[in-house]
Scaffold this active site. Structure first.
Site, PDB file in Angstrom:
ATOM      1  N   CYS A   1     -38.993  31.867 -63.366  1.00  0.00           N
ATOM      2  CA  CYS A   1     -39.388  30.749 -62.511  1.00  0.00           C
ATOM      3  C   CYS A   1     -38.672  29.491 -62.978  1.00  0.00           C
ATOM      4  CB  CYS A   1     -40.902  30.562 -62.544  1.00  0.00           C
ATOM      5  SG  CYS A   1     -41.531  30.114 -64.157  1.00  0.00           S
ATOM      6  N   ARG A   2     -38.826  28.434 -62.194  1.00  0.00           N
ATOM      7  CA  ARG A   2     -38.264  27.142 -62.587  1.00  0.00           C
ATOM      8  C   ARG A   2     -38.974  26.628 -63.830  1.00  0.00           C
ATOM      9  NH1 ARG A   2     -39.267  24.113 -57.385  1.00  0.00           N
ATOM     10  NH2 ARG A   2     -39.003  25.915 -56.067  1.00  0.00           N
TER      11      ARG A   2
END
Length: 143
Positions: A28-29
């Site tokens: 994920c970011r």
């Protein structure tokens, strides 16, 4: 024997790895606050805001929906409603096949009613049309 479930290499720049309790490695970011596990039988939501990830289990009727306006993914409970309001752009999107199916049934019934009305008017004025040719103008509605 101890098995290590660490990634082989570091995450790409701007991304990070998170491990779901079902042992799925998620990417994920690095600024992400929540992330949902994509596995069909898991469906947990991992909260990343604290020091270590905490897990909540989403309800059984909820799915991951994609907004047709902004293409962002959000979690929505399809068992309660068919129209979802996107939390990102606040626009409505139809989710699931029930909405389209119900709308198709309504359009089919309305279409059959209009066809029935047209046939009824045509058959009801058939004798009048044989006697007076001007009734054809009434049929087309151009008076």
């Amino acid at each position: 024997m101890f098995v290590c479930f660490q990634p082989i290499k570091a995450a790409p720049p701007g991304k990070k790895y998170v491990r779901c309790p079902c042992n799925c490695l998620l990417i994920c970011r690095d600024r992400a606050v929540k992330i949902a596990c994509p596995r069909q039988n898991c469906g947990r939501i991992v909260n990343l805001s604290g020091g270590f990830p905490s897990v909540t289990v989403r309800s059984p009727g909820s799915i991951r929906a994609s907004c047709v306006h902004c293409q962002q993914i959000f979690i929505f409970d399809v068992s309660t409603r068919a129209l979802a309001r996107c939390p990102h752009c606040r626009n409505l999107s139809a989710v699931g096949t029930n909405y389209a199916k119900n709308r198709g049934h309504v359009c089919l019934i309305l279409g059959l009613l209009f066809i029935g009305a047209g046939v009824g008017v045509t058959v009801g004025t058939l004798e009048l049309a044989e006697q007076n040719g001007g009734i054809y103008v009434v049929w087309t509605g151009k008076i």
